[in-house]
Design a protein around this motif. Structure first.
Motif, PDB file in Angstrom:
ATOM      1  N   ALA A 178      -5.119   7.598  -1.024  1.00 35.92           N
ATOM      2  CA  ALA A 178      -3.813   7.334  -1.661  1.00 35.92           C
ATOM      3  C   ALA A 178      -2.984   6.361  -0.820  1.00 35.92           C
ATOM      4  N   THR A 179      -2.990   6.516   0.530  1.00 32.05           N
ATOM      5  CA  THR A 179      -2.245   5.601   1.409  1.00 32.05           C
ATOM      6  C   THR A 179      -2.798   4.195   1.303  1.00 32.05           C
ATOM      7  N   GLY A 180      -4.167   4.088   1.251  1.00 37.25           N
ATOM      8  CA  GLY A 180      -4.762   2.754   1.121  1.00 37.25           C
ATOM      9  C   GLY A 180      -4.381   2.112  -0.185  1.00 37.25           C
ATOM     10  N   SER A 181      -4.315   2.911  -1.237  1.00 38.67           N
ATOM     11  CA  SER A 181      -3.938   2.345  -2.538  1.00 38.67           C
ATOM     12  C   SER A 181      -2.511   1.817  -2.509  1.00 38.67           C
ATOM     13  N   LEU A 182      -1.595   2.569  -1.862  1.00 41.57           N
ATOM     14  CA  LEU A 182      -0.207   2.097  -1.755  1.00 41.57           C
ATOM     15  C   LEU A 182      -0.136   0.793  -0.979  1.00 41.57           C
ATOM     16  N   ASN A 183      -0.918   0.690   0.059  1.00 45.55           N
ATOM     17  CA  ASN A 183      -0.899  -0.549   0.844  1.00 45.55           C
ATOM     18  C   ASN A 183      -1.404  -1.710   0.027  1.00 45.55           C
ATOM     19  N   LEU A 184      -2.444  -1.460  -0.777  1.00 43.42           N
ATOM     20  CA  LEU A 184      -2.945  -2.544  -1.611  1.00 43.42           C
ATOM     21  C   LEU A 184      -1.907  -2.976  -2.630  1.00 43.42           C
ATOM     22  N   LEU A 185      -1.191  -1.975  -3.156  1.00 45.20           N
ATOM     23  CA  LEU A 185      -0.176  -2.324  -4.139  1.00 45.20           C
ATOM     24  C   LEU A 185       0.954  -3.130  -3.500  1.00 45.20           C
ATOM     25  N   GLN A 186       1.244  -2.886  -2.203  1.00 43.64           N
ATOM     26  CA  GLN A 186       2.298  -3.631  -1.517  1.00 43.64           C
ATOM     27  C   GLN A 186       1.773  -4.932  -0.925  1.00 43.64           C
ATOM     28  N   ASP A 187       0.563  -5.248  -1.272  1.00 45.17           N
ATOM     29  CA  ASP A 187      -0.058  -6.482  -0.840  1.00 45.17           C
ATOM     30  C   ASP A 187      -0.278  -6.524   0.659  1.00 45.17           C
ATOM     31  N   THR A 188      -0.289  -5.372   1.285  1.00 43.81           N
ATOM     32  CA  THR A 188      -0.615  -5.296   2.708  1.00 43.81           C
ATOM     33  C   THR A 188      -1.623  -4.198   2.853  1.00 43.81           C
ATOM     34  N   ALA A 189      -2.704  -4.509   3.473  1.00 42.26           N
ATOM     35  CA  ALA A 189      -3.788  -3.525   3.594  1.00 42.26           C
ATOM     36  C   ALA A 189      -4.299  -3.494   5.011  1.00 42.26           C
ATOM     37  N   PRO A 190      -3.570  -2.836   5.918  1.00 46.43           N
ATOM     38  CA  PRO A 190      -4.048  -2.767   7.300  1.00 46.43           C
ATOM     39  C   PRO A 190      -5.408  -2.059   7.344  1.00 46.43           C
ATOM     40  N   GLY A 191      -6.268  -2.642   8.137  1.00 51.37           N
ATOM     41  CA  GLY A 191      -7.594  -2.046   8.298  1.00 51.37           C
ATOM     42  C   GLY A 191      -8.633  -2.515   7.319  1.00 51.37           C
ATOM     43  N   LEU A 192      -8.206  -3.244   6.253  1.00 56.52           N
ATOM     44  CA  LEU A 192      -9.191  -3.732   5.286  1.00 56.52           C
ATOM     45  C   LEU A 192      -9.808  -5.023   5.771  1.00 56.52           C
TER      46      LEU A 192
ATOM     47  N   PRO B  18     -10.993  -8.713   5.687  1.00 56.83           N
ATOM     48  CA  PRO B  18     -10.492  -9.895   4.970  1.00 56.83           C
ATOM     49  C   PRO B  18     -11.499 -10.320   3.910  1.00 56.83           C
ATOM     50  N   GLY B  19     -10.988 -10.841   2.893  1.00 50.11           N
ATOM     51  CA  GLY B  19     -11.823 -11.408   1.841  1.00 50.11           C
ATOM     52  C   GLY B  19     -12.125 -10.455   0.707  1.00 50.11           C
ATOM     53  N   LEU B  20     -11.792  -9.176   0.863  1.00 48.38           N
ATOM     54  CA  LEU B  20     -12.062  -8.243  -0.239  1.00 48.38           C
ATOM     55  C   LEU B  20     -11.056  -8.451  -1.350  1.00 48.38           C
ATOM     56  N   ALA B  21     -11.488  -8.318  -2.554  1.00 48.47           N
ATOM     57  CA  ALA B  21     -10.590  -8.466  -3.707  1.00 48.47           C
ATOM     58  C   ALA B  21      -9.717  -7.241  -3.801  1.00 48.47           C
ATOM     59  N   LYS B  22      -8.448  -7.455  -3.978  1.00 47.75           N
ATOM     60  CA  LYS B  22      -7.509  -6.328  -4.048  1.00 47.75           C
ATOM     61  C   LYS B  22      -7.834  -5.415  -5.236  1.00 47.75           C
ATOM     62  N   GLY B  23      -8.176  -5.965  -6.343  1.00 50.76           N
ATOM     63  CA  GLY B  23      -8.459  -5.130  -7.523  1.00 50.76           C
ATOM     64  C   GLY B  23      -9.649  -4.218  -7.301  1.00 50.76           C
ATOM     65  N   SER B  24     -10.702  -4.766  -6.699  1.00 52.17           N
ATOM     66  CA  SER B  24     -11.899  -3.945  -6.453  1.00 52.17           C
ATOM     67  C   SER B  24     -11.618  -2.854  -5.461  1.00 52.17           C
ATOM     68  N   ASP B  25     -10.868  -3.133  -4.418  1.00 56.77           N
ATOM     69  CA  ASP B  25     -10.542  -2.105  -3.432  1.00 56.77           C
ATOM     70  C   ASP B  25      -9.693  -1.005  -4.042  1.00 56.77           C
ATOM     71  N   LEU B  26      -8.784  -1.381  -4.867  1.00 53.94           N
ATOM     72  CA  LEU B  26      -7.920  -0.382  -5.496  1.00 53.94           C
ATOM     73  C   LEU B  26      -8.724   0.534  -6.419  1.00 53.94           C
ATOM     74  N   GLN B  27      -9.666  -0.058  -7.200  1.00 54.82           N
ATOM     75  CA  GLN B  27     -10.494   0.772  -8.077  1.00 54.82           C
ATOM     76  C   GLN B  27     -11.360   1.738  -7.274  1.00 54.82           C
ATOM     77  N   LEU B  28     -11.945   1.255  -6.152  1.00 52.85           N
ATOM     78  CA  LEU B  28     -12.780   2.112  -5.327  1.00 52.85           C
ATOM     79  C   LEU B  28     -11.980   3.264  -4.743  1.00 52.85           C
ATOM     80  N   ALA B  29     -10.778   2.986  -4.289  1.00 50.15           N
ATOM     81  CA  ALA B  29      -9.945   4.037  -3.702  1.00 50.15           C
ATOM     82  C   ALA B  29      -9.555   5.077  -4.738  1.00 50.15           C
ATOM     83  N   LEU B  30      -9.187   4.599  -5.935  1.00 48.17           N
ATOM     84  CA  LEU B  30      -8.812   5.559  -6.981  1.00 48.17           C
ATOM     85  C   LEU B  30     -10.011   6.416  -7.404  1.00 48.17           C
ATOM     86  N   ARG B  31     -11.230   5.824  -7.439  1.00 47.53           N
ATOM     87  CA  ARG B  31     -12.419   6.586  -7.801  1.00 47.53           C
ATOM     88  C   ARG B  31     -12.715   7.658  -6.763  1.00 47.53           C
TER      89      ARG B  31
END
Length: 685
Positions: free
Chosen positions: A464-478, A480-493
């Motif tokens: 849930a924390t990672g998803s919030l970071n992706l939504l705020q366009d900041t993703a510490p620890g991710l 580089p180069g990963l698509a934000k949409g794909s990361d968000l879907q993986l986290a929600l799954r």
């Protein structure tokens, strides 16, 4: 006027008078029986004598007939004007057929011998003394024959033989007349012994002795049986021949004793003795019968008192279904009097109206096919006179008379209303106890729930924390180069998966505590194991236990109470894992296995086993392992294994344990397979 005194036997005591009458009766009967025996003996003697006289008369008749046939045979010798030579040949041939003849002669009118032939069966009779000594007898016989113009016989005379013995013979002379003129005579010398042996049937001589005698009783010839007995019967008949008269005597002997001359007399005597014995013993027999009647009355009174004191209802019915007997307990049970029940057929007044047709049909089937109910009895429902229904247990047995034939049915009936009420209370108490045990099990698993739920909840928080970071366009620890949409879907799954996992754990515990279904159903062994695996795996992961499940192929479903069997499996699994919770135990296997019960007939049962690799069960603990409230745990209640055994036995199975190899314990229990289930047999009133 002074009355004459009564006879002494009338003034005596009644018992003395009866004794005198008995004595007089015995003497009278004894006299009659003696007379009967004597008359039977006389009758038998007369019958034997008459039979012997008939045989003697028949023997005389046979001799006359044979002599007549012999005369006819001799006449045939002179057919065709024979010569002495041809006559001798024909006479010799005839002597072979008539052994009673000793010699045949052909004489001229002056009694001169023309031809003579001796019998071939014995030495010539007249060799020693010569034929001239018999000339006077021959002349007398021929003179008589000439007088009667037919055969005539001489008196018998004795002829000595060369062997020192002799024989009694007589001459028969038959005149030969040709064209009205006497042409000669035929003289036949008869042996009296030969006449007896050849002319009398063997039926007479086989069991009797036949002889020719003189007037003074001197025997001239004898033939027949020589047996002797205690009693001799004799009969005599005159054999009146032309020129001579012989006396034929027949003697018969009886070997039976004089007292019993025949079976009839013996039978009469035996019956007489028996009758006298009966008369002598009749008085004692009457006393014994009176005593037996009193004993029987006492026995009937005792049985009646015993039946009246029973609390079990008794009812007897004949083969037509009519009530023939009820005891007071049965009348009290149904509220009807005996007069209202005896003789009543179907429907019975204590049958509920809504079940009367069913009971009547089943009773007809039983009476028609002579169907014997089970000895353990069957349950039914009766109705009291006031309309109240109540359950009864009926145990029936056939009524057999002294001839071995069934005359009806005897029923013993028990009112099981109170028993059903107690069983209902026990069932409710059992349910409450089982619910308490389930809650205790859930309480022990509470700590496991907190440990198992922490993992999915922590993962949910992280994703849930990672998803919030992706939504705020900041993703510490991710990266580089990963698509934000794909990361968000993986986290929600991942969040959804972990949430579903936590929900399964909660639902498993909730279902175990809340479910109350007590109906038996067909369940596959895999389904039973799959239902308890989530709860088993919770504790297995905590205690580092390795779970293994082995189910044989092609196993049928089992018929069971699903919730209760799951509780048994879960309880055994929890005990097995706790037995392996030892610091120095590295390998902790927990094995579930389901197979056919090899020891059961036809393999119609399935065996469930739960094996562990712990230290095993000590002997002192093993003896009390299934005792209620016995436990080796400080926090345990001691009800788990006791409830497990109760549940299994309610299903008709067994629960026991054996040591595991190389270490540990195997708990095993059996459940009925669906193929073993039998159709429920309806109760027959």
């Amino acid at each position: 006027m002074k009355r004459p005194p009564f006879p002494a036997w009338l003034r005596a005591h009644p018992s003395d008078r009866r004794g005198s009458l008995w004595l007089a009766l015995v003497l009278l009967v004894a006299g009659l029986l003696v007379m009967l025996v004597w008359l039977a003996g006389r009758y038998e003697i007369s019958q034997v004598q008459e039979r012997l006289e008939r045989d003697t008369a028949d023997a005389v008749s046979d001799i006359r007939s044979a002599l007549t046939r012999n005369v006819q045979a001799l006449q045939s010798l002179y057919a065709g004007s024979p010569t002495p030579g041809s006559w001798s040949v024909d006479a010799a041939s005839m002597l072979h057929e008539h052994r009673e003849w000793s010699r045949l002669e052909w004489r001229d009118p002056g009694l001169a011998l023309l031809a003579g032939v001796d019998s071939p069966f014995r030495a010539p009779v007249f060799d020693r003394m010569g034929r001239d000594n018999a000339r006077a007898d021959i002349a007398q016989a021929c003179l008589t024959a000439r007088k009667y113009n037919g055969p005539a016989y001489s008196a018998s005379y004795f002829v000595p033989q060369s062997d020192g013995l002799g024989m009694e013979v007589m001459e028969m002379c038959m005149p030969l007349v040709t064209a009205g003129r006497l042409s000669g005579y035929v003289v036949a010398t008869y042996s009296l012994q030969g006449i007896l042996s050849e002319m009398i049937g063997q039926a007479y001589t086989r069991s009797q002795e036949v002889s020719f005698t003189e007037a003074d009783g001197t025997r001239l010839a004898l033939h027949g049986s020589v047996r002797r007995g205690n009693r001799v019967f004799t009969a005599q008949q005159l054999l009146d021949l032309p020129g001579n008269t012989l006396v034929l005597r027949m003697d018969g002997w009886r070997s039976a004793p004089d007292l019993f001359p025949n079976v009839l007399t013996a039978l009469v005597t035996a019956m007489s003795i028996a009758l006298v014995s009966v008369l002598v013993l009749l008085r004692n027999d009457m006393r014994r019968r009176q005593k037996a009647e009193r004993d029987l009355a006492d026995a009937l009174a005792f049985r009646k008192a015993m039946e009246d004191s029973l609390v079990t209802g008794l009812r007897a019915r004949d083969l037509q279904g009519r009530t023939t007997y009820v005891n007071p307990a049965f009348c009290e049970m149904v509220g009807f009097s005996a007069g209202e029940l005896l003789g009543r057929g179907s429907p019975a007044p204590y049958w509920p109206p809504e079940l009367a047709d069913e009971y009547q049909q089943r009773q007809a089937i039983r009476l028609e096919h002579n169907h014997a109910p089970a000895r353990e009895g069957f349950e039914s429902v009766f109705m009291r006179k006031d309309g109240r229904r109540f359950p009864v247990l009926i145990i029936e047995a056939p009524l057999i008379n002294v001839l071995g034939r069934q005359t009806g049915w005897m029923s013993a009936l028990l009112d099981i209303s109170e028993q059903r009420r107690v069983e209902e209370l026990q069932r409710a108490s059992q349910e409450r106890l089982q619910a308490t045990a389930r809650l205790a099990t859930v309480g022990e698993m509470a700590s496991l729930l907190s440990h198992e739920l922490n993992q999915p909840l922590a993962a949910i928080a992280s994703y849930a924390t990672g998803s919030l970071n992706l939504l705020q366009d900041t993703a510490p620890g991710l990266e580089p180069g990963l698509a934000k949409g794909s990361d968000l879907q993986l986290a929600l799954r991942r969040i959804a998966e972990q949430a579903e996992r936590a929900g399964k754990v909660i639902r498993s515990v909730h279902d175990f505590v809340r479910r109350r279904d007590q109906l038996r159903e067909e369940v596959s062994p895999n389904a039973l194991l799959n239902d308890i695996m989530p709860l088993v795996n919770l504790q297995a992961r905590k205690l580092q236990v390795r779970v293994r499940v082995e189910v044989d192929d092609g196993l049928p479903d089992v018929l069971c109470d699903r919730i209760m069997v799951e509780q048994v499996l879960l309880n055994l699994a929890r005990n097995a894992m706790q037995a392996m919770d030892l610091p120095d135990l590295r390998d902790r296997p927990l094995e579930f296995r389901v197979r056919r019960a090899a020891s059961a007939e036809g393999n119609r049962w399935l065996e469930f086993s739960v094996a562990d690799g712990g230290a095993g069960i000590p002997g002192d603990v093993a003896r009390q392992l299934f005792t209620p409230f016995f436990t080796t745990k400080t926090e345990g209640m001691g009800l788990g294994l006791s409830l497990c055994r109760t549940v299994v036995e309610q299903h008709g199975g067994y629960l026991d344990f054996v040591p595991n190899t190389p270490s540990g314990t195997v708990f095993r229990f059996t459940l009925p397979a669906v193929a073993n289930r039998k159709a429920k047999v309806p109760s027959i009133e």
